[in-house]
Enzyme design. Structure first.
Site, PDB file in Angstrom:
ATOM      1  N   CYS A   1      -8.744   8.145   2.923  1.00  0.00           N
ATOM      2  CA  CYS A   1      -9.310   9.475   3.210  1.00  0.00           C
ATOM      3  C   CYS A   1     -10.548   9.729   2.362  1.00  0.00           C
ATOM      4  CB  CYS A   1      -8.283  10.563   2.941  1.00  0.00           C
ATOM      5  SG  CYS A   1      -7.523  10.370   1.341  1.00  0.00           S
TER       6      CYS A   1
ATOM      7  N   ASN B   1       0.864  -1.186   0.000  1.00  0.00           N
ATOM      8  CA  ASN B   1       0.000   0.000   0.000  1.00  0.00           C
ATOM      9  C   ASN B   1       0.899   1.234   0.000  1.00  0.00           C
ATOM     10  OD1 ASN B   1      -2.589   0.888  -0.336  1.00  0.00           O
ATOM     11  ND2 ASN B   1      -2.982   1.116   1.838  1.00  0.00           N
ATOM     12  N   HIS B   2       0.490   2.320   0.630  1.00  0.00           N
ATOM     13  CA  HIS B   2       1.202   3.580   0.372  1.00  0.00           C
ATOM     14  C   HIS B   2       2.711   3.495   0.630  1.00  0.00           C
ATOM     15  CE1 HIS B   2      -2.800   4.888  -0.124  1.00  0.00           C
ATOM     16  NE2 HIS B   2      -3.100   4.842   1.134  1.00  0.00           N
TER      17      HIS B   2
HETATM   18  C1  LIG Z   1     -10.546   5.881   6.732  1.00  0.00           C
HETATM   19  C2  LIG Z   1      -9.114   6.362   6.739  1.00  0.00           C
HETATM   20  C3  LIG Z   1      -8.838   7.671   6.360  1.00  0.00           C
HETATM   21  C4  LIG Z   1      -7.515   8.116   6.348  1.00  0.00           C
HETATM   22  N1  LIG Z   1      -7.251   9.407   5.934  1.00  0.00           N
HETATM   23  C5  LIG Z   1      -5.964   9.832   5.894  1.00  0.00           C
HETATM   24  C6  LIG Z   1      -5.664  11.153   5.414  1.00  0.00           C
HETATM   25  O1  LIG Z   1      -6.569  11.913   5.060  1.00  0.00           O
HETATM   26  N2  LIG Z   1      -4.361  11.532   5.397  1.00  0.00           N
HETATM   27  C7  LIG Z   1      -3.342  10.706   5.810  1.00  0.00           C
HETATM   28  O2  LIG Z   1      -2.191  11.116   5.771  1.00  0.00           O
HETATM   29  N3  LIG Z   1      -3.599   9.434   6.279  1.00  0.00           N
HETATM   30  C8  LIG Z   1      -4.886   9.009   6.319  1.00  0.00           C
HETATM   31  N4  LIG Z   1      -5.161   7.739   6.777  1.00  0.00           N
HETATM   32  C9  LIG Z   1      -4.056   6.915   7.286  1.00  0.00           C
HETATM   33  C10 LIG Z   1      -3.355   6.211   6.131  1.00  0.00           C
HETATM   34  O3  LIG Z   1      -4.299   5.510   5.377  1.00  0.00           O
HETATM   35  C11 LIG Z   1      -2.298   5.256   6.665  1.00  0.00           C
HETATM   36  O4  LIG Z   1      -1.391   6.003   7.447  1.00  0.00           O
HETATM   37  C12 LIG Z   1      -1.577   4.598   5.485  1.00  0.00           C
HETATM   38  O5  LIG Z   1      -2.454   3.727   4.844  1.00  0.00           O
HETATM   39  C13 LIG Z   1      -0.328   3.857   5.933  1.00  0.00           C
HETATM   40  O6  LIG Z   1       0.205   3.222   4.791  1.00  0.00           O
HETATM   41  P1  LIG Z   1       1.077   1.885   4.951  1.00  0.00           P
HETATM   42  O7  LIG Z   1       1.435   1.457   3.595  1.00  0.00           O
HETATM   43  O8  LIG Z   1       2.162   2.127   5.951  1.00  0.00           O
HETATM   44  O9  LIG Z   1       0.120   0.839   5.657  1.00  0.00           O
HETATM   45  P2  LIG Z   1      -1.283   0.235   5.224  1.00  0.00           P
HETATM   46  O10 LIG Z   1      -2.047   1.197   4.411  1.00  0.00           O
HETATM   47  O11 LIG Z   1      -1.884  -0.325   6.478  1.00  0.00           O
HETATM   48  O12 LIG Z   1      -0.896  -0.975   4.241  1.00  0.00           O
HETATM   49  C14 LIG Z   1      -0.245  -2.127   4.708  1.00  0.00           C
HETATM   50  C15 LIG Z   1      -0.380  -3.180   3.608  1.00  0.00           C
HETATM   51  O13 LIG Z   1       0.324  -4.342   4.032  1.00  0.00           O
HETATM   52  C16 LIG Z   1      -0.449  -5.478   3.716  1.00  0.00           C
HETATM   53  N5  LIG Z   1      -0.055  -6.527   4.645  1.00  0.00           N
HETATM   54  C17 LIG Z   1      -0.009  -6.454   5.994  1.00  0.00           C
HETATM   55  N6  LIG Z   1       0.456  -7.612   6.516  1.00  0.00           N
HETATM   56  C18 LIG Z   1       0.706  -8.440   5.460  1.00  0.00           C
HETATM   57  C19 LIG Z   1       1.200  -9.793   5.336  1.00  0.00           C
HETATM   58  N7  LIG Z   1       1.529 -10.522   6.400  1.00  0.00           N
HETATM   59  N8  LIG Z   1       1.327 -10.314   4.097  1.00  0.00           N
HETATM   60  C20 LIG Z   1       0.986  -9.588   3.008  1.00  0.00           C
HETATM   61  N9  LIG Z   1       0.529  -8.310   3.043  1.00  0.00           N
HETATM   62  C21 LIG Z   1       0.384  -7.751   4.268  1.00  0.00           C
HETATM   63  C22 LIG Z   1      -1.905  -5.027   3.846  1.00  0.00           C
HETATM   64  O14 LIG Z   1      -2.761  -5.826   3.041  1.00  0.00           O
HETATM   65  C23 LIG Z   1      -1.820  -3.587   3.343  1.00  0.00           C
HETATM   66  O15 LIG Z   1      -2.102  -3.492   1.964  1.00  0.00           O
HETATM   67  C24 LIG Z   1      -6.467   7.250   6.769  1.00  0.00           C
HETATM   68  C25 LIG Z   1      -6.741   5.931   7.138  1.00  0.00           C
HETATM   69  C26 LIG Z   1      -8.056   5.493   7.128  1.00  0.00           C
HETATM   70  C27 LIG Z   1      -8.345   4.077   7.523  1.00  0.00           C
END
Ligand SMILES: Cc1cc2nc3c(=O)[nH]c(=O)nc-3n(C[C@H](O)[C@H](O)[C@H](O)COP(=O)(O)OP(=O)(O)OC[C@H]3O[C@@H](n4cnc5c(N)ncnc54)[C@H](O)[C@@H]3O)c2cc1C
Ligand SMILES: NC(=O)C1=CN([C@@H]2O[C@H](COP(=O)(O)OP(=O)(O)OC[C@H]3O[C@@H](n4cnc5c(N)ncnc54)[C@H](O)[C@@H]3O)[C@@H](O)[C@H]2O)C=CC1
Length: 442
Positions: free
Chosen positions: A42, A9-10
């Site tokens: 978001c 993801n992000h």
């Molecule tokens: C409703 C909502 C609104 C939001 N609005 C905002 C905003 O306006 N602005 C902002 O800055 N942030 C916002 N956020 C927060 C933001 O979405 C998160 O901070 C961001 O998604 C973090 O990205 P990441 O890639 O670190 O983790 P995540 O988005 O949690 O992605 C982690 C990925 O890892 C994968 N994964 C995990 N474990 C495993 C495994 N064992 N094997 C395979 N795959 C795995 C998951 O499937 C997922 O795709 C919001 C969040 C939500 C829920």
């Protein structure tokens, strides 16, 4: 060199694009358990509240974009275990097939999980988190049902306030619960949150602050929510009480921060030199606190992903620390903050004072105008700016970006007094509110 990225993801996307765009010798393998990637959470409240027509545009990339750049992408694939000695990840696809991927470098981008209140009745139907795209689809389907009239939102943080607005926009009766004594308590001081609380109530949201949810009652579906103040009819519960880092894969091998996130250095490297961590699963350096903290934001995930990508690719890029800049906009009212509120600073042991100012954005002779509030928080001794909060019906986002840079660069409140800020009646006053707030600082 082969890099495996767990989580696409992000954070994982930013790391993968950095490697694929700048380091052609890199072999990149991306693994994600979900069916989709790049979903902008978001947008969930905007789409559920019908402020945007659909969720189609809430994805900014897809698996094929990475395959075109030469990456291997395994979707609907869960990493079940990692052997950090042999440098192998063990994967299982949703159809049960298993395989292994060896790595030279590993980037953990496994993100966060919603904090589970773990209450009696939690498994009743119509109780939902709001983390994944699928959660958004589920809430949208339920909120569209005629027999769902009463919506209870637990947690008046960013997700809770935004989805409460969405439920009101869909004509529901909304109750918003929080154990704190106001909404958005984690981001703003009361001078700001009381305006938000008033706005939410004015728009028909029944706020229940300093009220703890104890249980859910019902037979198949949730019917009532029980708190330490009473119990209430409800047809749908949305639980949004924060995120916790998802670090189950590395918790027994890698050094962890106090909340369980992976500790990383300024290169996003963990305690294992071949393993990096980015985004919500990693701790982050706060320039305001001048120490590590945990701030789950997409913006931090992207930046840390870029830093890890360059370091794995061979460029020793250092992250510059963050201020946790964030913003919210509901019912046309915008609140933005960066760094620490007075409350957060004092809770962290900083000795701070603050200066407040409220004024009209433009001179009185301009037809279009709006009030703006600003608070600047600074350390008593060093006079270093450590936080700022702003609120208006006008777009004030550029102001908070300036304060974010000020905190990063350790600008003092005294330096801010005479900062060159332009004047044009369309935009501000000759003595604009930032200058006035700084000039009135003690
Ligand atoms: C409703 C909502 C609104 C939001 N609005 C905002 C905003 O306006 N602005 C902002 O800055 N942030 C916002 N956020 C927060 C933001 O979405 C998160 O901070 C961001 O998604 C973090 O990205 P990441 O890639 O670190 O983790 P995540 O988005 O949690 O992605 C982690 C990925 O890892 C994968 N994964 C995990 N474990 C495993 C495994 N064992 N094997 C395979 N795959 C795995 C998951 O499937 C997922 O795709 C919001 C969040 C939500 C829920
Ligand atoms: N506009 C933005 O920048 C957005 C950012 N996000 C981010 O996503 C992450 C998750 O968001 P949220 O879940 O809203 O977390 P949050 O930390 O913003 O809010 C959680 C809220 O739940 C409350 N709470 C905690 N335990 C509780 C309990 N037992 N009962 C009732 N209330 C309780 C807290 O007081 C807090 O107000 C956060 O890091 C947030 O910053 C989410 C949405 C929008």
């Amino acid at each position: 060199m082969k890099t495996v990225i767990v989580g696409a993801n992000h954070g994982g996307i930013a790391a993968a694009n950095t490697l694929l765009d700048h380091y052609p010798d890199q072999r990149v393998v991306m693994i994600d358990q979900n069916t989709n990637i790049s979903y902008l959470g978001c947008g969930t409240a905007l789409w559920v509240g019908r402020q945007i027509d659909s969720y189609q545009d809430l994805f900014y990339t897809k698996k094929e974009d990475f395959e075109k750049k030469g990456a291997s992408v395994h979707m609907e694939t869960t990493v079940k275990k990692i052997d950090f000695e042999r440098k192998v990840v063990f994967c299982e696809k949703t159809d049960g097939r298993t395989f292994e991927e060896s790595y030279d470098k590993l980037i953990l981008a496994t993100g966060s999980l919603p904090i589970d209140p773990n209450l009696p009745g939690q498994n009743l139907e119509h109780i939902s988190f709001l983390k994944l795209f699928q959660d958004g689809q589920n809430v949208d389907r339920l909120i569209g049902r005629m027999d769902v009239e009463h919506v209870a939102v637990i947690g008046a943080g960013y997700i809770g306030v935004e989805i409460a607005e969405a439920a009101i926009r869909r004509g529901k009766k909304v109750k918003l619960f929080d154990i704190a004594d106001t909404s958005l308590a984690g981001y703003y001081d009361e001078w700001f949150t009381k305006d938000m609380d008033h706005l939410l109530e004015e728009k028909g949201i029944e706020t229940h602050f300093k009220e703890r949810v104890l249980a859910f009652l019902g037979t198949t579906f949730v019917e009532r929510i029980v708190t330490d103040h009473g119990d209430y009819k409800t047809d749908l519960v949305i639980s949004a009480i924060g995120f916790r880092p998802n670090t189950v894969l590395g918790m027994d091998h890698l050094k962890l921060f106090k909340n369980g996130a992976y500790c990383v250095d300024c290169h996003q490297q963990t305690s294992d030199p071949d393993v990096y961590a980015v985004g919500d699963c990693a701790a982050i350096y706060s320039n305001a606190l001048k120490k590590k903290t945990y701030i789950a934001l997409a913006t931090n995930a992207v930046r840390s992903g870029i830093v890890a990508g360059h370091n794995v690719g061979g460029t020793a890029l250092e992250e510059t620390g963050v201020q946790g800049s964030n913003g919210i906009s509901v019912f046309g009212y915008h609140m933005v903050s960066t760094g620490l509120s007075v409350k957060a600073a004092q809770k962290s042991g900083l000795d701070v004072i603050y200066t407040d100012f409220e004024d009209w954005q433009r001179p009185g002779f301009m037809k279009k105008n709006a009030k703006v509030k600003v608070r600047i928080v600074y350390e008593k001794d060093s006079r270093r700016i450590v936080g700022a909060q702003m609120a208006s019906t006008e777009d004030i986002s550029m102001g908070i970006h300036m304060f974010s840079l000020a905190i990063e660069q350790e600008v003092t409140i005294d330096q801010l007094k005479l900062l060159d800020l332009f004047f044009l009646p369309h935009f501000n006053q000759p003595y604009n509110y930032i200058t006035m707030a700084a000039l009135s600082a003690k």
